[in-house]
Design a protein around this motif. Structure first.
Motif, PDB file in Angstrom:
ATOM      1  N   GLU A 102      34.045  -5.892   7.726  1.00  0.00           N
ATOM      2  CA  GLU A 102      33.490  -7.243   7.574  1.00  0.00           C
ATOM      3  C   GLU A 102      34.503  -8.185   6.921  1.00  0.00           C
ATOM      4  OE1 GLU A 102      28.726  -6.136   7.132  1.00  0.00           O
ATOM      5  OE2 GLU A 102      30.030  -6.137   5.361  1.00  0.00           O
ATOM      6  N   VAL A 103      35.264  -7.668   5.967  1.00  0.00           N
ATOM      7  CA  VAL A 103      36.296  -8.480   5.322  1.00  0.00           C
ATOM      8  C   VAL A 103      37.353  -8.892   6.341  1.00  0.00           C
ATOM      9  CG1 VAL A 103      38.208  -8.436   3.663  1.00  0.00           C
ATOM     10  CG2 VAL A 103      35.965  -7.544   3.012  1.00  0.00           C
ATOM     11  N   ILE A 104      37.804  -7.943   7.141  1.00  0.00           N
ATOM     12  CA  ILE A 104      38.833  -8.234   8.145  1.00  0.00           C
ATOM     13  C   ILE A 104      38.303  -9.197   9.204  1.00  0.00           C
ATOM     14  CG2 ILE A 104      40.301  -7.235   9.937  1.00  0.00           C
ATOM     15  CD1 ILE A 104      41.192  -6.641   7.060  1.00  0.00           C
ATOM     16  N   GLU A 105      37.031  -9.051   9.559  1.00  0.00           N
ATOM     17  CA  GLU A 105      36.429  -9.957  10.547  1.00  0.00           C
ATOM     18  C   GLU A 105      36.473 -11.398  10.054  1.00  0.00           C
ATOM     19  OE1 GLU A 105      32.109 -10.815  12.728  1.00  0.00           O
ATOM     20  OE2 GLU A 105      32.391  -9.008  11.515  1.00  0.00           O
ATOM     21  N   VAL A 106      36.139 -11.608   8.783  1.00  0.00           N
ATOM     22  CA  VAL A 106      36.195 -12.956   8.209  1.00  0.00           C
ATOM     23  C   VAL A 106      37.634 -13.455   8.187  1.00  0.00           C
ATOM     24  CG1 VAL A 106      35.885 -14.308   6.096  1.00  0.00           C
ATOM     25  CG2 VAL A 106      34.113 -12.699   6.823  1.00  0.00           C
TER      26      VAL A 106
END
Length: 251
Positions: free
Chosen positions: A60-64
């Motif tokens: 989720e962090v990388i997606e953001v």
């Protein structure tokens, strides 16, 4: 650009000048909300987006990061202390590289140096220790057998032990085994540089009970070694009889 920034140990003024400037210019800040002071966010410009990574997965962090990066946004990934120590940044950087995303790393003040400052100490005292061992007790994250606490303590070097105060009695048992004595000085620094900072001094004989009495179970650094209050030798660097490239001996 994505910037991994060390926020420092707690006090918001212990972030670097570069880190503060990046925060002031950021369009997006992803911060470790369980550890980083939210006061850092007050330096961000109006309209900056905030994401608390405490409730997010790596994916989720990388997606953001990728979404905002592709939109041309300036992103700060704000980590506690110095991100290179127990910061779990390598896995983030590898995924960014796989996606062709540029990033930089801006170091910060680590809690282990802030804790030493809190006790007004110096890790590297002549005649006592010229080595600092930074480690942790094994827990849900394993530690290699060659890095067990008792083996590291056997070096008799200055030690800074992260993420272990919740298992203080087990840590003390291993440290006694490694040092071979129980009168080794210990300092436990709770929330170094925060307003509610607390310092507990003792030895391997009594520190576990003192920590228990104070109800400290997390957010604390364990410092161990004779650097805390041992007898040391004067440094040659400033000795009148010692010459170096910038000064001749005067006696």
């Amino acid at each position: 650009m994505i910037s991994f920034v060390g926020a420092g140990p707690g006090d918001v003024d212990l972030i670097t000048v570069k880190g503060r400037r990046l925060l002031e210019r950021a369009d997006v800040v992803i911060y470790a909300g369980s550890l980083v002071s939210r006061e850092h966010l007050t330096f961000c410009k109006k309209g900056c987006k905030f994401y608390d990574s405490a409730s997010m997965t790596l994916e989720e962090v990388i997606e953001v990061m990728e979404r905002e990066y592709r939109q041309g946004k300036s992103i700060v990934r704000l980590h506690t202390g110095d991100p290179s120590i127990y910061g779990a940044i390598k896995e983030q950087m590898d995924l960014l590289e796989e996606r062709g995303i540029e990033y930089e790393v801006v170091p910060g003040v680590s809690s282990f140096t802030a804790s030493c400052a809190a006790i007004k100490g110096e890790f590297t005292l002549p005649g006592i220790s010229q080595t600092i061992i930074i480690t942790r007790l094994e827990g849900r994250t394993p530690v290699p057998n060659t890095e067990s606490l008792e083996l590291l303590a056997a070096h008799k070097a200055s030690m800074a032990i992260f993420l272990s105060v919740g298992n203080m009695e087990r840590a003390v048992k291993k440290l006694k085994q490694g040092y071979g004595r129980s009168d080794v000085p210990v300092a436990v620094v709770y929330k170094a540089t925060w307003e509610d900072q607390k310092v507990i001094m003792g030895t391997l004989d009594d520190i576990a009970q003192k920590v228990k009495d104070q109800g400290i179970r997390n957010f604390a650094m364990i410092l161990v070694g004779d650097f805390i209050n041992g007898k040391y030798e004067r440094s040659r660097l400033y000795a009148p009889g010692f010459s170096h490239g910038f000064r001749r001996a005067t006696q």
